[in-house]
Design a protein around this motif. Structure first.
Motif, PDB file in Angstrom:
ATOM      1  N   GLY A   6      -0.498  -9.831  -7.061  1.00 34.21           N
ATOM      2  CA  GLY A   6      -1.612  -8.925  -7.092  1.00 34.21           C
ATOM      3  C   GLY A   6      -1.341  -7.604  -6.400  1.00 34.21           C
ATOM      4  O   GLY A   6      -0.523  -7.554  -5.495  1.00 34.21           O
ATOM      5  N   GLY A   7      -2.023  -6.559  -6.845  1.00 35.30           N
ATOM      6  CA  GLY A   7      -2.000  -5.269  -6.177  1.00 35.30           C
ATOM      7  C   GLY A   7      -0.660  -4.581  -6.124  1.00 35.30           C
ATOM      8  O   GLY A   7      -0.319  -3.981  -5.117  1.00 35.30           O
ATOM      9  N   VAL A   8       0.134  -4.635  -7.209  1.00 34.41           N
ATOM     10  CA  VAL A   8       1.466  -4.023  -7.191  1.00 34.41           C
ATOM     11  C   VAL A   8       1.510  -2.714  -7.972  1.00 34.41           C
ATOM     12  O   VAL A   8       2.559  -2.084  -8.052  1.00 34.41           O
ATOM     13  CB  VAL A   8       2.541  -4.986  -7.723  1.00 34.41           C
ATOM     14  CG1 VAL A   8       2.697  -6.177  -6.807  1.00 34.41           C
ATOM     15  CG2 VAL A   8       2.208  -5.420  -9.152  1.00 34.41           C
ATOM     16  N   GLY A   9       0.376  -2.309  -8.567  1.00 35.26           N
ATOM     17  CA  GLY A   9       0.343  -1.037  -9.262  1.00 35.26           C
ATOM     18  C   GLY A   9       0.277  -1.146 -10.779  1.00 35.26           C
ATOM     19  O   GLY A   9       0.557  -0.178 -11.484  1.00 35.26           O
ATOM     20  N   LYS A  10      -0.123  -2.304 -11.322  1.00 30.83           N
ATOM     21  CA  LYS A  10      -0.209  -2.469 -12.776  1.00 30.83           C
ATOM     22  C   LYS A  10      -1.203  -1.483 -13.374  1.00 30.83           C
ATOM     23  O   LYS A  10      -0.875  -0.694 -14.249  1.00 30.83           O
ATOM     24  CB  LYS A  10      -0.656  -3.896 -13.129  1.00 30.83           C
ATOM     25  CG  LYS A  10       0.304  -4.968 -12.773  1.00 30.83           C
ATOM     26  CD  LYS A  10      -0.192  -6.363 -13.183  1.00 30.83           C
ATOM     27  CE  LYS A  10      -1.283  -6.911 -12.297  1.00 30.83           C
ATOM     28  NZ  LYS A  10      -0.803  -7.309 -10.945  1.00 30.83           N
ATOM     29  N   THR A  11      -2.440  -1.532 -12.902  1.00 26.91           N
ATOM     30  CA  THR A  11      -3.489  -0.704 -13.467  1.00 26.91           C
ATOM     31  C   THR A  11      -3.196   0.775 -13.260  1.00 26.91           C
ATOM     32  O   THR A  11      -3.328   1.590 -14.172  1.00 26.91           O
ATOM     33  CB  THR A  11      -4.837  -1.082 -12.825  1.00 26.91           C
ATOM     34  OG1 THR A  11      -5.083  -2.456 -13.053  1.00 26.91           O
ATOM     35  CG2 THR A  11      -5.964  -0.250 -13.372  1.00 26.91           C
ATOM     36  N   THR A  12      -2.745   1.125 -12.072  1.00 30.14           N
ATOM     37  CA  THR A  12      -2.451   2.520 -11.747  1.00 30.14           C
ATOM     38  C   THR A  12      -1.353   3.058 -12.654  1.00 30.14           C
ATOM     39  O   THR A  12      -1.398   4.211 -13.089  1.00 30.14           O
ATOM     40  CB  THR A  12      -2.037   2.615 -10.269  1.00 30.14           C
ATOM     41  OG1 THR A  12      -3.104   2.090  -9.475  1.00 30.14           O
ATOM     42  CG2 THR A  12      -1.740   4.040  -9.844  1.00 30.14           C
ATOM     43  N   THR A  13      -0.372   2.212 -12.974  1.00 30.89           N
ATOM     44  CA  THR A  13       0.737   2.659 -13.833  1.00 30.89           C
ATOM     45  C   THR A  13       0.301   2.771 -15.290  1.00 30.89           C
ATOM     46  O   THR A  13       0.630   3.749 -15.959  1.00 30.89           O
ATOM     47  CB  THR A  13       1.938   1.705 -13.677  1.00 30.89           C
ATOM     48  OG1 THR A  13       2.308   1.683 -12.295  1.00 30.89           O
ATOM     49  CG2 THR A  13       3.129   2.157 -14.507  1.00 30.89           C
ATOM     50  N   ARG A 219       4.191   6.043  -2.508  1.00 32.10           N
ATOM     51  CA  ARG A 219       2.824   5.803  -2.048  1.00 32.10           C
ATOM     52  C   ARG A 219       2.174   7.164  -1.824  1.00 32.10           C
ATOM     53  O   ARG A 219       2.758   8.039  -1.227  1.00 32.10           O
ATOM     54  CB  ARG A 219       2.872   4.989  -0.746  1.00 32.10           C
ATOM     55  CG  ARG A 219       1.497   4.692  -0.160  1.00 32.10           C
ATOM     56  CD  ARG A 219       1.544   3.653   0.936  1.00 32.10           C
ATOM     57  NE  ARG A 219       1.690   2.318   0.396  1.00 32.10           N
ATOM     58  CZ  ARG A 219       0.726   1.659  -0.214  1.00 32.10           C
ATOM     59  NH1 ARG A 219      -0.443   2.203  -0.362  1.00 32.10           N
ATOM     60  NH2 ARG A 219       0.939   0.471  -0.706  1.00 32.10           N
ATOM     61  N   ASN A 220       0.970   7.333  -2.339  1.00 31.77           N
ATOM     62  CA  ASN A 220       0.315   8.648  -2.294  1.00 31.77           C
ATOM     63  C   ASN A 220      -1.184   8.427  -2.454  1.00 31.77           C
ATOM     64  O   ASN A 220      -1.641   7.965  -3.502  1.00 31.77           O
ATOM     65  CB  ASN A 220       0.892   9.480  -3.443  1.00 31.77           C
ATOM     66  CG  ASN A 220       0.183  10.784  -3.666  1.00 31.77           C
ATOM     67  OD1 ASN A 220      -0.793  11.098  -2.992  1.00 31.77           O
ATOM     68  ND2 ASN A 220       0.660  11.557  -4.610  1.00 31.77           N
ATOM     69  N   ILE A 221      -1.944   8.749  -1.420  1.00 34.83           N
ATOM     70  CA  ILE A 221      -3.347   8.367  -1.386  1.00 34.83           C
ATOM     71  C   ILE A 221      -4.142   8.953  -2.573  1.00 34.83           C
ATOM     72  O   ILE A 221      -5.138   8.380  -3.004  1.00 34.83           O
ATOM     73  CB  ILE A 221      -4.002   8.737  -0.027  1.00 34.83           C
ATOM     74  CG1 ILE A 221      -5.310   7.945   0.189  1.00 34.83           C
ATOM     75  CG2 ILE A 221      -4.245  10.238   0.099  1.00 34.83           C
ATOM     76  CD1 ILE A 221      -5.116   6.481   0.395  1.00 34.83           C
TER      77      ILE A 221
ATOM     78  N   GLN B   4     -10.800 -11.654  -5.476  1.00 37.62           N
ATOM     79  CA  GLN B   4     -10.064 -11.743  -6.745  1.00 37.62           C
ATOM     80  C   GLN B   4      -9.215 -10.493  -6.989  1.00 37.62           C
ATOM     81  O   GLN B   4      -8.313 -10.513  -7.829  1.00 37.62           O
ATOM     82  CB  GLN B   4     -11.016 -12.012  -7.918  1.00 37.62           C
ATOM     83  CG  GLN B   4     -11.854 -10.834  -8.379  1.00 37.62           C
ATOM     84  CD  GLN B   4     -13.068 -10.593  -7.506  1.00 37.62           C
ATOM     85  OE1 GLN B   4     -13.117 -11.013  -6.363  1.00 37.62           O
ATOM     86  NE2 GLN B   4     -14.042  -9.877  -8.040  1.00 37.62           N
ATOM     87  N   LYS B   5      -9.508  -9.405  -6.265  1.00 36.70           N
ATOM     88  CA  LYS B   5      -8.653  -8.224  -6.373  1.00 36.70           C
ATOM     89  C   LYS B   5      -7.299  -8.583  -5.800  1.00 36.70           C
ATOM     90  O   LYS B   5      -7.212  -9.205  -4.725  1.00 36.70           O
ATOM     91  CB  LYS B   5      -9.269  -7.055  -5.609  1.00 36.70           C
ATOM     92  CG  LYS B   5      -8.445  -5.775  -5.622  1.00 36.70           C
ATOM     93  CD  LYS B   5      -8.500  -5.066  -6.949  1.00 36.70           C
ATOM     94  CE  LYS B   5      -7.576  -3.851  -7.006  1.00 36.70           C
ATOM     95  NZ  LYS B   5      -6.185  -4.187  -7.344  1.00 36.70           N
ATOM     96  N   GLY B   6      -6.255  -8.189  -6.515  1.00 38.62           N
ATOM     97  CA  GLY B   6      -4.929  -8.563  -6.044  1.00 38.62           C
ATOM     98  C   GLY B   6      -4.412  -7.681  -4.929  1.00 38.62           C
ATOM     99  O   GLY B   6      -4.798  -6.517  -4.825  1.00 38.62           O
ATOM    100  N   GLY B   7      -3.552  -8.239  -4.090  1.00 35.52           N
ATOM    101  CA  GLY B   7      -2.819  -7.469  -3.103  1.00 35.52           C
ATOM    102  C   GLY B   7      -3.659  -6.803  -2.052  1.00 35.52           C
ATOM    103  O   GLY B   7      -3.382  -5.674  -1.659  1.00 35.52           O
ATOM    104  N   PRO B 143      -9.562  -0.797   1.841  1.00 37.64           N
ATOM    105  CA  PRO B 143     -10.573   0.245   1.650  1.00 37.64           C
ATOM    106  C   PRO B 143     -10.168   1.258   0.595  1.00 37.64           C
ATOM    107  O   PRO B 143      -9.920   2.432   0.870  1.00 37.64           O
ATOM    108  CB  PRO B 143     -10.697   0.879   3.036  1.00 37.64           C
ATOM    109  CG  PRO B 143      -9.429   0.579   3.725  1.00 37.64           C
ATOM    110  CD  PRO B 143      -8.875  -0.672   3.128  1.00 37.64           C
ATOM    111  N   HIS B 144     -10.070   0.770  -0.662  1.00 35.47           N
ATOM    112  CA  HIS B 144      -9.753   1.594  -1.811  1.00 35.47           C
ATOM    113  C   HIS B 144     -10.879   1.440  -2.829  1.00 35.47           C
ATOM    114  O   HIS B 144     -11.571   0.431  -2.858  1.00 35.47           O
ATOM    115  CB  HIS B 144      -8.448   1.118  -2.474  1.00 35.47           C
ATOM    116  CG  HIS B 144      -7.212   1.678  -1.823  1.00 35.47           C
ATOM    117  ND1 HIS B 144      -5.966   1.499  -2.370  1.00 35.47           N
ATOM    118  CD2 HIS B 144      -7.035   2.422  -0.713  1.00 35.47           C
ATOM    119  CE1 HIS B 144      -5.067   2.109  -1.599  1.00 35.47           C
ATOM    120  NE2 HIS B 144      -5.683   2.673  -0.590  1.00 35.47           N
ATOM    121  N   PHE B 145     -10.982   2.382  -3.721  1.00 42.84           N
ATOM    122  CA  PHE B 145     -12.061   2.390  -4.708  1.00 42.84           C
ATOM    123  C   PHE B 145     -11.989   1.186  -5.633  1.00 42.84           C
ATOM    124  O   PHE B 145     -12.978   0.486  -5.829  1.00 42.84           O
ATOM    125  CB  PHE B 145     -11.983   3.686  -5.516  1.00 42.84           C
ATOM    126  CG  PHE B 145     -13.051   3.796  -6.555  1.00 42.84           C
ATOM    127  CD1 PHE B 145     -12.745   3.608  -7.888  1.00 42.84           C
ATOM    128  CD2 PHE B 145     -14.359   4.038  -6.192  1.00 42.84           C
ATOM    129  CE1 PHE B 145     -13.733   3.682  -8.864  1.00 42.84           C
ATOM    130  CE2 PHE B 145     -15.365   4.103  -7.149  1.00 42.84           C
ATOM    131  CZ  PHE B 145     -15.049   3.928  -8.489  1.00 42.84           C
TER     132      PHE B 145
END
Ligand SMILES: Nc1ncnc2c1ncn2[C@@H]1O[C@H](COP(=O)(O)OP(=O)(O)OP(=O)(O)O)[C@@H](O)[C@H]1O
Ligand SMILES: Nc1ncnc2c1ncn2[C@@H]1O[C@H](COP(=O)(O)OP(=O)(O)OP(=O)(O)O)[C@@H](O)[C@H]1O
Ligand SMILES: [Mg+2]
Ligand SMILES: [Mg+2]
Lengths: 260, 260
Positions: A6-13, A219-221, B4-7, B143-145
């Motif tokens: 989870g949370g590795v950047g799938k959606t962002t990419t 990484r870039n906010i 359920q949000k990853g990472g 604390p991200h959107f």
């Protein structure tokens, strides 16, 4: 675009690579296959106002284009809603349950050159549908130790899908996301991955010809801020590291896939 | 420990909060309920060498203690293997399928004061088993959107489980993880969450008495490095921000739960 971590950047990419490819003139469709619907949110699409979504495409069944929402020139999103969470259970008993999405994509000539599918953080039925419907897999990877752990089972799943359901399936590339390249950890993990992929060359695995993209997404906010404005980094921070990195990745990606 | 949000820091918090509580003299058991088995990896446990794991506890069924591995004084881990991914499908048809873990925990007097369960990034059957078996839920939140988007459906799921299966279930607290507190985004999201929780006070929801912990876990690369040494931040970087933050969280957590 898949990685069960989870949370590795799938959606962002998917959002930002998709926008960068669209900006370069390719006609791109982004499919949200995650019940969390983060890709849908990323483009400011209000799930409650939708007549159709990916749930309908898979279950009704409805054609993909009937659920598509144009968000920018050349860029279309097929949104998800929380209903998609029920699709896994509803499809579990269907014959060839992994190939529902593939059927939908084949029904009509889609007016897009490229289709990027955002997957949930699991190797369940929705991800299997994505792997059965496409020809290339992109693996986003955060250069952290825990993220490395799951790579083996992800590649095994890709190999199983390629052997049993979708023979042309291959791993097109690995992209490092959320990189803090000044850290020892990031450099060690990236070196590990590059070595692993180099050793697989020529051994007839679905990942043997995978490219480990040179462009690492730093990484870039601003990348975490832009979804709250319903847009991509190309609009929100066109001169930021995030925009430069995704534009550079888009160039490498287009070259790797032989686009244009 | 679920979101359920990853990472967002679920595994990192179970490992390090658990270790800090054990260090303070509480007898703690950590349960890995994620097929990715990141908690198991975090403590350097080799999944291949295990005779028993959480899969056996749920399916054989075997008593929890027969799969437990003592990793430090006062600290025990019940490991997971990839087999756990099959448990969701295998349990799907069982009567009271959400209450298998609860049955296991009730069978014998467990020799632990505290049990922390690490969940996968989903609201599927494994997470429902965890929510049905415990009395308090901890929600780690980056604390991200995008991480904020899923909070609603997570709370709805907690409310459903409390109403239908596990009436005493309540949200004990929310903990901010991977905080870059110098960023505007983090401060905005944290303020949003604090306000949301304050408005829910006294309204009889399972989260109405939830504490938003003062301690925010700062982003700190040592927290991402320690799993590669099979240990927690308390050993790997005892004077780091990561160790201070988790020790401080442990104190707040113990007070909120009225321990000792
Ligand atoms: N390069 C980056 N720099 C800073 N923040 C980032 C970057 N890439 C992604 N993020 C943020 O990190 C979080 C995780 O990214 P994202 O949601 O894209 O991952 P994911 O793999 O899709 O997660 P999930 O597994 O939940 O689907 C999000 O809040 C996102 O805004
Ligand atoms: N405070 C922190 N500072 C820096 N890195 C962190 C911090 N907390 C966690 N990490 C790292 O960020 C990544 C995500 O954290 P973690 O794996 O604990 O999240 P998770 O919610 O358990 O993920 P999943 O949804 O995949 O189960 C890991 O690589 C972890 O090492
Ligand atoms: Mg996502
Ligand atoms: Mg985890």
């Amino acid at each position: 675009m898949t990685n069960q971590k989870g949370g590795v950047g799938k959606t962002t990419t998917v959002a930002n690579l998709g926008a960068a490819l669209a900006g370069a003139g390719h006609s791109v469709c982004l499919v949200d296959l995650d019940p969390q619907a983060n890709l849908t949110t990323h483009f400011g699409i209000n799930a409650r106002s939708l007549k159709r979504s990916m749930y309908d495409v898979l279950l009704e069944p409805a054609a993909l284009t009937t659920a598509a929402v144009m968000v920018e020139p050349n860029l279309t999103v097929v949104p998800a809603t929380i209903d998609l969470a029920a699709a896994e259970a509803e499809l579990a008993g269907a014959v060839g349950r992994e190939q529902i999405l593939r059927d939908r994509l084949r029904e009509a000539d889609l007016p897009y050159e490229l289709l990027l599918v955002d997957c949930p953080p699991s190797l369940g039925l929705l991800t299997l549908n994505a792997l059965s419907a496409v020809e290339e897999v992109l693996i986003p990877l955060q250069p952290h130790f825990l993220a490395l752990q799951g790579l083996g089972s992800l590649l095994e799943t890709v190999e199983l899908v390629a052997r049993r359901i979708n023979p042309p399936l291959r791993v097109a590339g690995v992209v490092f996301c959320m990189c803090e390249s000044a850290t020892k950890l990031a450099n060690e993990v990236m070196a590990d991955v590059r070595q692993f992929m180099a050793e697989a060359r020529g051994r007839g695995k679905p990942w043997s010809e995978a490219v480990v993209f040179e462009t690492a997404i730093r990484r870039n906010i601003k990348l975490a801020e832009c979804p709250s404005y319903g847009t991509t980094i190309l609009h929100y921070g066109p001169h930021s590291n995030g925009a430069m990195d995704y534009i550079s990745l888009a160039k490498e990606f287009a070259a790797a896939l032989g686009l244009k």
